[in-house]
Design a protein around this motif. Structure first.
Motif, short mmCIF file in Angstrom:
data_model
loop_
_atom_site.label_atom_id
_atom_site.label_comp_id
_atom_site.label_asym_id
_atom_site.label_seq_id
_atom_site.Cartn_x
_atom_site.Cartn_y
_atom_site.Cartn_z
N GLU B 208 45.19 34.71 22.16
CA GLU B 208 45.33 33.26 22.12
C GLU B 208 44.37 32.69 23.14
O GLU B 208 44.34 33.13 24.30
N SER B 209 43.56 31.73 22.72
CA SER B 209 42.53 31.20 23.63
C SER B 209 43.17 30.36 24.74
O SER B 209 44.23 29.76 24.57
N PHE B 210 42.51 30.37 25.92
CA PHE B 210 43.00 29.51 27.01
C PHE B 210 41.90 28.64 27.62
O PHE B 210 42.17 27.74 28.38
N LYS B 211 40.65 28.91 27.26
CA LYS B 211 39.57 28.10 27.81
C LYS B 211 38.38 28.12 26.86
O LYS B 211 38.07 29.15 26.28
N VAL B 212 37.75 26.97 26.70
CA VAL B 212 36.56 26.91 25.85
C VAL B 212 35.42 26.27 26.63
O VAL B 212 35.64 25.38 27.44
N SER B 213 34.21 26.78 26.40
CA SER B 213 33.04 26.21 27.06
C SER B 213 31.97 25.95 26.02
O SER B 213 31.79 26.74 25.09
N LEU B 214 31.27 24.85 26.20
CA LEU B 214 30.11 24.55 25.37
C LEU B 214 28.89 24.96 26.18
O LEU B 214 28.70 24.50 27.30
N VAL B 215 28.07 25.84 25.59
CA VAL B 215 26.96 26.44 26.35
C VAL B 215 25.64 26.15 25.66
O VAL B 215 25.51 26.32 24.44
N ASP B 216 24.68 25.71 26.45
CA ASP B 216 23.32 25.51 25.95
C ASP B 216 22.56 26.82 26.13
O ASP B 216 22.35 27.25 27.26
N LYS B 217 22.16 27.43 25.02
CA LYS B 217 21.50 28.73 25.11
C LYS B 217 20.02 28.62 24.72
O LYS B 217 19.41 29.61 24.32
N SER B 218 19.47 27.42 24.82
CA SER B 218 18.07 27.25 24.43
C SER B 218 17.15 28.11 25.29
O SER B 218 16.12 28.59 24.84
N ASN B 219 17.54 28.33 26.55
CA ASN B 219 16.81 29.28 27.40
C ASN B 219 17.66 30.55 27.50
O ASN B 219 18.66 30.57 28.21
N SER B 220 17.25 31.59 26.77
CA SER B 220 18.10 32.78 26.67
C SER B 220 18.25 33.51 28.01
O SER B 220 19.18 34.27 28.19
N GLN B 221 17.31 33.27 28.92
CA GLN B 221 17.39 33.98 30.21
C GLN B 221 18.28 33.25 31.20
O GLN B 221 18.74 33.82 32.17
N ILE B 223 21.37 30.57 30.87
CA ILE B 223 22.22 29.68 30.07
C ILE B 223 22.71 28.51 30.94
O ILE B 223 22.75 28.59 32.15
N ASN B 224 23.09 27.44 30.25
CA ASN B 224 23.55 26.25 30.96
C ASN B 224 24.91 25.84 30.38
O ASN B 224 25.00 25.52 29.19
N ILE B 225 25.94 25.88 31.18
CA ILE B 225 27.27 25.51 30.70
C ILE B 225 27.40 23.99 30.74
O ILE B 225 27.38 23.38 31.81
N LEU B 226 27.51 23.40 29.55
CA LEU B 226 27.55 21.94 29.45
C LEU B 226 28.92 21.38 29.78
O LEU B 226 29.06 20.24 30.20
N GLY B 227 29.94 22.17 29.52
CA GLY B 227 31.29 21.69 29.83
C GLY B 227 32.33 22.73 29.50
O GLY B 227 32.12 23.60 28.65
N SER B 228 33.45 22.68 30.19
CA SER B 228 34.56 23.60 29.93
C SER B 228 35.86 22.81 29.95
O SER B 228 35.96 21.79 30.63
N ARG B 229 36.83 23.27 29.19
CA ARG B 229 38.15 22.65 29.23
C ARG B 229 39.19 23.67 28.81
O ARG B 229 38.85 24.71 28.25
N ASP B 230 40.45 23.32 29.05
CA ASP B 230 41.53 24.19 28.58
C ASP B 230 41.56 24.17 27.06
O ASP B 230 41.31 23.14 26.44
N ALA B 231 41.85 25.30 26.48
CA ALA B 231 41.86 25.38 25.01
C ALA B 231 43.06 26.18 24.55
O ALA B 231 42.94 27.11 23.75
#
Lengths: 228, 249
Positions: B208-221, B223-231
């Motif tokens: 069961e998920s407990f956290k979700v993050s939206l990640v920008d992976k345009s630079n594969s080396q 990554i940039n986490i755009l946001g996280s929240r409880d899920a």
């Protein structure tokens, strides 16, 4: 009764046939044996791994050596990350934190297992058994994750597991391949063997065995010389 | 697939009849193997659409590797195991910040499970089956059951999706989940682990998920986490995994 004598010395490799003159069909002359010595690849060393027990002091020294190396290698291999994200404030904030990282497969499934494999091969070179080498790699990578890498990012669950375990699986393959290549005796094999297993090049590698043939009157032997 | 695996589980359970378990003892071991997994997402609740029609979602199939590092005391093992699975999902549907995302794409899964394993006593393959495999030296086997809490991270990259704003093609969603893993298997009972005993294992895990993050992976080396929240409960996953492998050392 005919007799066949065989003469072989350093100056001439040839058969001399005696007592065969009376045969109906004369045997054709056998070709001279190739001078094998001329074609053999000479190698003064045999590469292997020799497992042994280690004292507590040796374990601490080996861990300390690797720990010191990680403080040097990390900023050298990732200067931009250290410059942009590294700070004492981050170090304090990340200390004791443990997260799932969101890194791309390039890092988690390529860079970290390769680093782990070289850690494994270092401890193998120091005479640790495979299980002990994995345990020491686990301690070394845990120290790195919790006290070095936190200068830029918190410790990662995946890295803690995958660096030593996937690294040792990869290291096992590299160990076998490198020994095969190093013991072929040819130059290309040695270059590639040392490249994929650099620990075999250094003074701390304990598995480089010197083989000295000893031949005397009525005896022949092999002197095996191991340094550690 | 689930029916087949269920039957294999049942046969394994019946086959685990016992004598004694030998093999190596009081030592570490590293196992590695190849895995095939079939996963259902949100299948625990999300069986019907808002209109009441039953949804027959296509399961996600994935392939990967499993490794474990364990210590054995007698017939009990304790250790850590991890799976890396790569797969495609054709019929994804899940919630993200009160909006439903539907689509298809790829899923990368990494899980880590500390486990305890209990081995049965040794049993032998019946003679008739051994005769069928003429030429193969069939060792005695033992069965085992192992379980433990499991943590999983799923990276979902959608190729085609239906969602408003923000989510772009060079973004990925990563869900962190917690669950429980239960596995049954059999393993060759060889005198030494250097004989590389083979194991065959079926495991089931619920997350069961407990956290979700939206990640920008345009630079594969980097990554940039755009946001996280409880899920909590955004994604529920049920996974069946079939693994075959061996003790490496």
């Amino acid at each position: 009764m005919s007799s066949l004598s065989f003469a072989n010395n350093a100056n001439s490799d040839s058969f001399s046939l005696g007592g065969l003159e009376n045969l109906k069909s004369q045997p054709t002359e056998l070709p001279a044996l190739p001078k094998k010595v001329q074609y053999q690849r000479k190698s003064n060393y045999y590469y292997t791994y020799i497992d042994r027990e280690h004292t507590f002091e040796e374990n601490i020294n080996n861990l300390a050596a690797i720990y010191a190396v990680t403080w040097v290698v990390y900023p050298l291999t990732q200067p931009s990350t250290v410059k942009e994200k590294g700070s004492l404030e981050n170090y304090r904030k990340n200390f004791g934190q443990l997260v799932f990282d969101k890194d791309e497969p390039f890092w988690n499934w390529f860079v970290h297992p390769i680093s782990g494999s070289q850690l494994f091969l270092f401890y193998r070179a120091r005479g640790y058994s495979r299980s002990d080498a994995l345990t020491m790699s686990f301690i070394s990578s845990t120290l790195f994750e919790f006290t070095v890498e936190i200068y830029t990012e918190p410790a990662s669950v995946q890295d803690l597991y995958q660096t030593p375990v996937l690294g040792s699986v990869l290291g096992l393959g590299l160990e076998k391949l490198s020994l095969y290549l190093l013991n072929t005796g040819n130059v290309l094999g040695k270059i590639i063997g040392h490249a994929i297993n650099p620990s075999t090049l250094f003074w701390f590698y304990e598995g480089k065995v010197k083989l000295i043939p000893q031949v005397g009157k009525d005896k022949a032997g092999l002197n095996v010389h191991i340094d550690w | 697939m689930f029916t087949l695996i269920g039957r294999i589980c049942f046969v394994l359970f019946i086959a685990i009849m016992a004598k004694k378990s030998f093999s190596y003892e009081n030592d570490f071991a590293v196992r590695a193997g190849f895995s095939y997994a079939q996963s259902s997402f949100n299948s625990l609740e999300d069986k019907s659409s808002p209109t009441g029609e039953e949804i027959d979602r296509e399961d996600s199939r994935s392939y990967g590797v499993q490794t474990s590092f364990s210590y054995k005391w007698g017939r009990i093992l304790g250790g850590l195991e991890s799976r890396i699975l790569l797969g495609n999902a054709a019929d994804l549907a899940f919630n993200d910040d009160n909006q439903t995302i539907t689509g298809e794409g790829s899923i990368r899964t990494v899980d880590i499970t500390p486990f305890i394993q209990f081995n049965t006593k040794t049993f032998k393959i019946p003679g008739k089956i051994q005769q069928f495999f003429t030429g193969i030296n069939i060792s005695p086997w033992f069965g085992y059951m192992k379980f433990g809490p499991s943590w999983m991270i799923q990276s979902i990259e959608l190729d085609k999706f239906n969602v408003a704003e923000e989510f772009r093609e060079d973004h990925k969603l990563t869900y962190e989940s917690i669950g429980f893993n239960l596995a049954f298997g059999i393993e060759e009972d060889t005198p030494y682990k250097d004989m590389h005993p083979v194991f065959l294992e079926i495991s089931g895990a619920i997350y069961e998920s407990f956290k979700v993050s939206l990640v920008d992976k345009s630079n594969s080396q980097e990554i940039n986490i755009l946001g996280s929240r409880d899920a909590k409960q955004d994604i529920k996953t049920f996974t069946l995994v079939l693994t075959i492998g061996m003790i490496l050392f």
